[in-house]
Design a protein around this motif. Sequence first.
Motif, PDB file in Angstrom:
ATOM      1  N   ARG A  49      27.030  26.919  27.154  1.00 32.67           N
ATOM      2  CA  ARG A  49      26.389  27.642  28.264  1.00 32.67           C
ATOM      3  C   ARG A  49      26.293  29.149  27.960  1.00 32.67           C
ATOM      4  O   ARG A  49      27.234  29.730  27.439  1.00 32.67           O
ATOM      5  N   ASN A  50      25.158  29.708  28.281  1.00 32.81           N
ATOM      6  CA  ASN A  50      24.898  31.160  28.163  1.00 32.81           C
ATOM      7  C   ASN A  50      24.824  31.684  26.733  1.00 32.81           C
ATOM      8  O   ASN A  50      24.743  32.891  26.529  1.00 32.81           O
ATOM      9  N   GLN A  51      24.885  30.791  25.771  1.00 36.26           N
ATOM     10  CA  GLN A  51      24.769  31.276  24.385  1.00 36.26           C
ATOM     11  C   GLN A  51      23.294  31.481  24.026  1.00 36.26           C
ATOM     12  O   GLN A  51      22.425  30.724  24.452  1.00 36.26           O
ATOM     13  N   GLY A  79      22.221  24.886  29.389  1.00 35.08           N
ATOM     14  CA  GLY A  79      22.358  26.187  30.072  1.00 35.08           C
ATOM     15  C   GLY A  79      22.309  27.321  29.069  1.00 35.08           C
ATOM     16  O   GLY A  79      22.928  28.380  29.249  1.00 35.08           O
ATOM     17  N   LYS A 109      20.586  30.315  26.528  1.00 38.05           N
ATOM     18  CA  LYS A 109      19.660  31.429  26.764  1.00 38.05           C
ATOM     19  C   LYS A 109      18.672  31.446  25.602  1.00 38.05           C
ATOM     20  O   LYS A 109      18.949  32.040  24.552  1.00 38.05           O
ATOM     21  N   SER A 120      16.978  33.188  33.894  1.00 34.87           N
ATOM     22  CA  SER A 120      17.829  32.187  33.225  1.00 34.87           C
ATOM     23  C   SER A 120      17.737  30.849  33.955  1.00 34.87           C
ATOM     24  O   SER A 120      17.356  30.773  35.126  1.00 34.87           O
TER      25      SER A 120
END
Length: 475
Positions: free
Chosen positions: A101-103, A123, A125, A394
């Motif tokens: 997530r968010n990487q 999730g 990026k 996002s």
Amino acid sequence: MNQLDTPLYDRLVQFAKQEPISFHVPGHKHGMLFEEETFFQTAALLDQTELTGLDDLHAPEGVIAEAQELAASFFGAKHTRFLVAGSTVGNIAMILGSIKRNQIVLVQRNCHKSILNGLELAGAKPVFLAPAYNEVKGRYTHPTQKTIQKAIQRYPEAKALILTYPDYFGTVFDLKETVEMAHASRIPVLVDEAHGVHLKAAKTLPLSALEAGADVVVQSAHKMAPALTMSSYLHLNSEYISISSIDRYLRMLQSSSPSYLLLASLDTARKYLATRTERDMEKLRTAVDALRKLLSASDLWDVEKQDGDWLKIVLRVHAGYQPRQLANMLESSGIYPELVTDRHILLVHGLEALSEDDLNLVRTAISDMEAPACIPPVQAAHLFSEPVQELAVSYAEMEEQQPVLTKWDEAIGCIAAESIIPYPPGIPVLAKGEIVTKQHVEMIQLWKNSSISFQNEHIEQGMLTYRGTNEGELF
Ligand SMILES: Cc1ncc(COP(=O)(O)O)c(C=O)c1O
């Protein structure tokens, strides 16, 4: 390892010959419950389940493990996994197993929808790398080395670079150089090689992604090799990504009753590829060249000069003719192309030459084709303003918002709440989370007018957007 062996297929045949009594699933009971005249009966003899001696895809240690090892050895991977839900599941598992997530992930923007879906599920990026527009080919191909280099410099913390190689039309690029560039920054390269399972079969075909040094590679065996639809491979050859992290997701995403028919066809497709000789492939190439020449006789299109996968024959339709109309004429003669765009007709040649009869049929169909009524020429689309571009918002932020159905002309400036997907090829023209531009809307209208199908429920009325309209306003 002996590439002539097909351990899984052989075991299934051996089992069927014993005519065992079935007190287990599947309910067709070795095909006996199908009506006599169906085609299913023979195939059903191999449509087995995890019985003693037949192994288990999710914990393989017998014939499935052996078949996967043979495939790994042929393709040049440390690990190979058999997939029964296409490259779609392979792409999603590859992403979920490699990215948290968010990487940040660098992604070739003209990718298959399964890549975007995988990124959304993870999730991640995404940072999109725009493909270059090739004026001669009349379509987008792949991001340039310069674009990739720029993205790596701007996002050195990226956890992966995701590329499509070769593309649907067989176009390739210097993947080896790209992999070296990414690896120099310790960024693993994940490749959607859905269209390239056969590349290992001949030296005259482009380098395969594994040969180019990619970390994870997904291939649709059913697209270019003789395997049943939905049969695919996932290969891993990486010092950055572990197979166990990908296996975890494959166990979640793939059926707990994977089809033995598909698995066995992966075993036999690998043997088929491994036993092609350079001589077989040279003869095939001569046959493909002859077909190309035959097709060049038409004045309705040019046959594109192929600089990548020579099994892909691209007919570049002359300005003023609608490719769909020409494809309809071919279809009425019993000739079915793979893909029709607003400018091209793509023919995918198999790994064996056509028979004389089939060649004659093509010859007659081409000479019988009459020029259809002219339509206004199609303008080149320029969809990507920035070579390197993050999503406007996002995936997490989008989760919080309610999508609304918006008319096409009102959608410009809004954030897309759905990807708009012409199918085939399944490459979104607009990705969820991107800002809708006038060029997108014009392109979608143009494709609709060219009888191109979309996988979107509301395509006639408009699209789902997050309201608030202008960039950044809503979020
Ligand atoms: C580039 C690309 N990747 C992935 C896929 C998905 O492959 P599959 O049909 O094996 O799920 C496709 C399907 O057309 C594709 O074109």
